[in-house]
Design a protein around this motif. Structure first.
Motif, PDB file in Angstrom:
ATOM      1  N   ARG A  18       0.807  -1.213   0.000  1.00 29.33           N
ATOM      2  CA  ARG A  18       0.000   0.000   0.000  1.00 29.33           C
ATOM      3  C   ARG A  18       0.849   1.275   0.000  1.00 29.33           C
ATOM      4  NH1 ARG A  18      -4.935  -0.589   4.204  1.00 29.33           N
ATOM      5  NH2 ARG A  18      -6.098   0.350   2.502  1.00 29.33           N
ATOM      6  N   ALA A  19       2.149   1.147  -0.136  1.00 24.20           N
ATOM      7  CA  ALA A  19       3.015   2.327  -0.180  1.00 24.20           C
ATOM      8  C   ALA A  19       3.172   2.790  -1.626  1.00 24.20           C
ATOM      9  CB  ALA A  19       4.374   2.021   0.427  1.00 24.20           C
ATOM     10  N   HIS A  20       3.273   4.107  -1.803  1.00 25.04           N
ATOM     11  CA  HIS A  20       3.443   4.693  -3.122  1.00 25.04           C
ATOM     12  C   HIS A  20       4.391   5.877  -3.011  1.00 25.04           C
ATOM     13  CE1 HIS A  20       0.226   2.386  -5.137  1.00 25.04           C
ATOM     14  NE2 HIS A  20      -0.384   2.471  -3.975  1.00 25.04           N
ATOM     15  N   HIS A  21       5.016   6.196  -4.134  1.00 28.72           N
ATOM     16  CA  HIS A  21       5.945   7.320  -4.169  1.00 28.72           C
ATOM     17  C   HIS A  21       5.197   8.588  -4.552  1.00 28.72           C
ATOM     18  CE1 HIS A  21       9.997   9.084  -4.502  1.00 28.72           C
ATOM     19  NE2 HIS A  21       9.455   9.844  -5.439  1.00 28.72           N
ATOM     20  N   CYS A  22       5.366   9.630  -3.752  1.00 24.81           N
ATOM     21  CA  CYS A  22       4.737  10.926  -4.030  1.00 24.81           C
ATOM     22  C   CYS A  22       5.759  11.802  -4.749  1.00 24.81           C
ATOM     23  CB  CYS A  22       4.269  11.595  -2.735  1.00 24.81           C
ATOM     24  SG  CYS A  22       3.586  13.252  -2.985  1.00 24.81           S
ATOM     25  N   ARG A  23       5.412  12.250  -5.941  1.00 27.85           N
ATOM     26  CA  ARG A  23       6.344  13.058  -6.714  1.00 27.85           C
ATOM     27  C   ARG A  23       6.479  14.464  -6.141  1.00 27.85           C
ATOM     28  NH1 ARG A  23       3.594  16.495 -10.124  1.00 27.85           N
ATOM     29  NH2 ARG A  23       1.360  16.147 -10.322  1.00 27.85           N
ATOM     30  N   LEU A  24       5.531  14.917  -5.334  1.00 30.22           N
ATOM     31  CA  LEU A  24       5.621  16.243  -4.733  1.00 30.22           C
ATOM     32  C   LEU A  24       6.474  16.221  -3.467  1.00 30.22           C
ATOM     33  CD1 LEU A  24       1.922  17.423  -5.209  1.00 30.22           C
ATOM     34  CD2 LEU A  24       3.911  18.018  -6.594  1.00 30.22           C
ATOM     35  N   CYS A  25       6.251  15.217  -2.616  1.00 30.38           N
ATOM     36  CA  CYS A  25       7.068  15.072  -1.406  1.00 30.38           C
ATOM     37  C   CYS A  25       8.405  14.399  -1.710  1.00 30.38           C
ATOM     38  CB  CYS A  25       6.321  14.258  -0.357  1.00 30.38           C
ATOM     39  SG  CYS A  25       4.828  15.061   0.276  1.00 30.38           S
ATOM     40  N   ASP A  26       8.493  13.732  -2.887  1.00 26.23           N
ATOM     41  CA  ASP A  26       9.706  13.043  -3.313  1.00 26.23           C
ATOM     42  C   ASP A  26      10.110  11.986  -2.300  1.00 26.23           C
ATOM     43  OD1 ASP A  26      11.696  12.547  -5.179  1.00 26.23           O
ATOM     44  OD2 ASP A  26      13.144  13.833  -4.151  1.00 26.23           O
ATOM     45  N   ASN A  27       9.129  11.233  -1.825  1.00 25.37           N
ATOM     46  CA  ASN A  27       9.370  10.151  -0.884  1.00 25.37           C
ATOM     47  C   ASN A  27       8.281   9.100  -1.045  1.00 25.37           C
ATOM     48  OD1 ASN A  27      11.714  10.421   0.931  1.00 25.37           O
ATOM     49  ND2 ASN A  27      10.784  12.369   1.485  1.00 25.37           N
ATOM     50  N   CYS A  28       8.606   7.885  -0.659  1.00 25.19           N
ATOM     51  CA  CYS A  28       7.596   6.834  -0.583  1.00 25.19           C
ATOM     52  C   CYS A  28       6.823   6.987   0.724  1.00 25.19           C
ATOM     53  CB  CYS A  28       8.239   5.454  -0.662  1.00 25.19           C
ATOM     54  SG  CYS A  28       8.776   5.010  -2.322  1.00 25.19           S
ATOM     55  N   VAL A  29       5.508   6.898   0.646  1.00 23.72           N
ATOM     56  CA  VAL A  29       4.635   7.078   1.807  1.00 23.72           C
ATOM     57  C   VAL A  29       3.870   5.782   2.037  1.00 23.72           C
ATOM     58  CG1 VAL A  29       2.751   8.421   2.794  1.00 23.72           C
ATOM     59  CG2 VAL A  29       4.407   9.531   1.283  1.00 23.72           C
ATOM     60  N   GLU A  30       3.964   5.255   3.240  1.00 24.91           N
ATOM     61  CA  GLU A  30       3.291   4.003   3.559  1.00 24.91           C
ATOM     62  C   GLU A  30       1.787   4.228   3.721  1.00 24.91           C
ATOM     63  OE1 GLU A  30       3.917   0.122   6.488  1.00 24.91           O
ATOM     64  OE2 GLU A  30       4.995   1.990   6.871  1.00 24.91           O
ATOM     65  N   THR A  31       0.998   3.317   3.170  1.00 22.18           N
ATOM     66  CA  THR A  31      -0.466   3.425   3.136  1.00 22.18           C
ATOM     67  C   THR A  31      -0.859   4.811   2.611  1.00 22.18           C
ATOM     68  OG1 THR A  31      -0.445   2.054   5.126  1.00 22.18           O
ATOM     69  CG2 THR A  31      -2.573   2.851   4.405  1.00 22.18           C
ATOM     70  N   HIS A  32      -0.326   5.126   1.458  1.00 28.08           N
ATOM     71  CA  HIS A  32      -0.530   6.454   0.866  1.00 28.08           C
ATOM     72  C   HIS A  32      -1.989   6.638   0.469  1.00 28.08           C
ATOM     73  CE1 HIS A  32      -0.335   9.503  -2.396  1.00 28.08           C
ATOM     74  NE2 HIS A  32       0.567  10.043  -1.602  1.00 28.08           N
ATOM     75  N   ASP A  33      -2.620   7.695   0.990  1.00 28.95           N
ATOM     76  CA  ASP A  33      -4.001   8.002   0.628  1.00 28.95           C
ATOM     77  C   ASP A  33      -4.044   9.045  -0.486  1.00 28.95           C
ATOM     78  OD1 ASP A  33      -6.986   7.655   1.707  1.00 28.95           O
ATOM     79  OD2 ASP A  33      -6.687   9.776   1.195  1.00 28.95           O
ATOM     80  N   HIS A  34      -3.471  10.203  -0.235  1.00 29.62           N
ATOM     81  CA  HIS A  34      -3.390  11.248  -1.253  1.00 29.62           C
ATOM     82  C   HIS A  34      -2.455  12.339  -0.756  1.00 29.62           C
ATOM     83  CE1 HIS A  34      -6.276  13.048   1.528  1.00 29.62           C
ATOM     84  NE2 HIS A  34      -6.047  14.218   0.960  1.00 29.62           N
ATOM     85  N   HIS A  35      -2.076  13.220  -1.664  1.00 28.07           N
ATOM     86  CA  HIS A  35      -1.292  14.397  -1.293  1.00 28.07           C
ATOM     87  C   HIS A  35      -2.257  15.570  -1.165  1.00 28.07           C
ATOM     88  CE1 HIS A  35       2.351  16.919  -1.078  1.00 28.07           C
ATOM     89  NE2 HIS A  35       1.579  17.832  -1.645  1.00 28.07           N
ATOM     90  N   CYS A  36      -2.361  16.115   0.038  1.00 29.44           N
ATOM     91  CA  CYS A  36      -3.305  17.203   0.307  1.00 29.44           C
ATOM     92  C   CYS A  36      -2.657  18.537  -0.046  1.00 29.44           C
ATOM     93  CB  CYS A  36      -3.730  17.191   1.778  1.00 29.44           C
ATOM     94  SG  CYS A  36      -4.965  18.441   2.188  1.00 29.44           S
ATOM     95  N   VAL A  37      -3.237  19.228  -1.003  1.00 25.23           N
ATOM     96  CA  VAL A  37      -2.681  20.521  -1.418  1.00 25.23           C
ATOM     97  C   VAL A  37      -2.943  21.586  -0.356  1.00 25.23           C
ATOM     98  CG1 VAL A  37      -2.865  19.981  -3.863  1.00 25.23           C
ATOM     99  CG2 VAL A  37      -4.793  21.051  -2.706  1.00 25.23           C
ATOM    100  N   TRP A  38      -3.967  21.408   0.470  1.00 28.07           N
ATOM    101  CA  TRP A  38      -4.273  22.401   1.504  1.00 28.07           C
ATOM    102  C   TRP A  38      -3.290  22.291   2.664  1.00 28.07           C
ATOM    103  CZ3 TRP A  38      -7.379  25.519  -0.836  1.00 28.07           C
ATOM    104  CH2 TRP A  38      -8.327  25.023  -1.724  1.00 28.07           C
ATOM    105  N   LEU A  39      -2.850  21.083   2.965  1.00 27.01           N
ATOM    106  CA  LEU A  39      -1.882  20.883   4.045  1.00 27.01           C
ATOM    107  C   LEU A  39      -0.447  20.899   3.547  1.00 27.01           C
ATOM    108  CD1 LEU A  39      -3.640  17.978   5.978  1.00 27.01           C
ATOM    109  CD2 LEU A  39      -3.792  20.427   6.432  1.00 27.01           C
ATOM    110  N   ASN A  40      -0.263  20.819   2.220  1.00 26.29           N
ATOM    111  CA  ASN A  40       1.064  20.724   1.616  1.00 26.29           C
ATOM    112  C   ASN A  40       1.831  19.554   2.209  1.00 26.29           C
ATOM    113  OD1 ASN A  40       3.135  21.459  -0.128  1.00 26.29           O
ATOM    114  ND2 ASN A  40       4.104  22.812   1.366  1.00 26.29           N
TER     115      ASN A  40
END
Length: 219
Positions: A18-40
């Motif tokens: 369930r981990a995925h790489h976030c191109r904005l955070c430039d890291n793999c995130v475990e149980t990645h749900d989404h990248h929140c633009v409001w929280l950055n």
């Protein structure tokens, strides 16, 4: 069912399930749900419950604002024995707060309902969106706990795992805390080392030996 585990070429790790790489955070995130633009920031395994608490509190705060402002108008109308329009004319700020509360309620309420729906299914936003690539007969939820309440408790009441980034720890080989951003890294051929172009050993003819004489003008 089999659950694939992929290798991240950017982080150079095998991703947990369930981990995925976030191109904005430039890291793999475990149980990645989404990248929140409001929280950055990414919403994942360690902060999902806090994100849901934030969305829920914003929803209930909007309802409280609407109820408190409306109650002020109604109480003043009953105490003064006047019409509701006159009460609004006396407390115009309350009417403005009601309108503000209605608009502030719509988005977090929809987001809270959507994430309750996801938690009840035992899915993340990424998994739910990717499942629409397949037909309904081919959609599977491997982390479903069968029960509605078990799925929600498994998300909101699970223990918070330690962070992979120990910011006060001494630097070690491969530590990503001090790594270069992907935009500053040297660009390598995406085909891999095995497909790199072979550099010529000399400046002369590089073709087959049988054709070497023809290239030099020999009969």
């Amino acid at each position: 069912m089999e659950f694939p585990v992929k290798h991240c070429r950017t982080c150079n790790i095998w991703r947990p399930p369930r981990a995925h790489h976030c191109r904005l955070c430039d890291n793999c995130v475990e149980t990645h749900d989404h990248h929140c633009v409001w929280l950055n920031n990414c919403v994942g395994k360690r902060n999902y419950r806090y994100f849901f608490t934030f969305v829920s509190s914003a929803t209930f705060l909007s309802l409280y604002l609407i109820g408190a402002s409306l109650a002020q108008l109604i109480v003043y109308m009953n105490n003064e024995n006047i019409s509701f329009s006159k009460s609004i004319n006396h407390f115009r700020v309350s009417l403005a707060l009601i309108i503000l509360g209605v608009f502030a309620f719509l988005y977090p309420a929809a987001l809270m309902g959507y994430h309750i729906f996801l938690m009840a299914r035992g899915e993340t936003t990424r998994e739910f969106m990717n499942s629409h690539k397949f037909t309904k007969a081919e959609r599977y939820r491997p982390f479903d706990q069968v029960s509605f309440w078990k799925n929600i408790l498994a998300v909101l009441c699970r223990p918070r795992t330690p962070s992979y980034y120990q910011f006060k720890k001494a630097y070690g080989n491969g530590d990503q805390r001090l790594g270069l951003h992907r935009d500053q890294r040297p660009r390598l051929d995406s085909r891999g080392l095995e497909m790199d172009a072979v550099k010529p050993t000399s400046a002369g003819f590089q073709g087959p030996v049988a054709l070497r004489g023809e290239s030099q003008g020999e009969p």
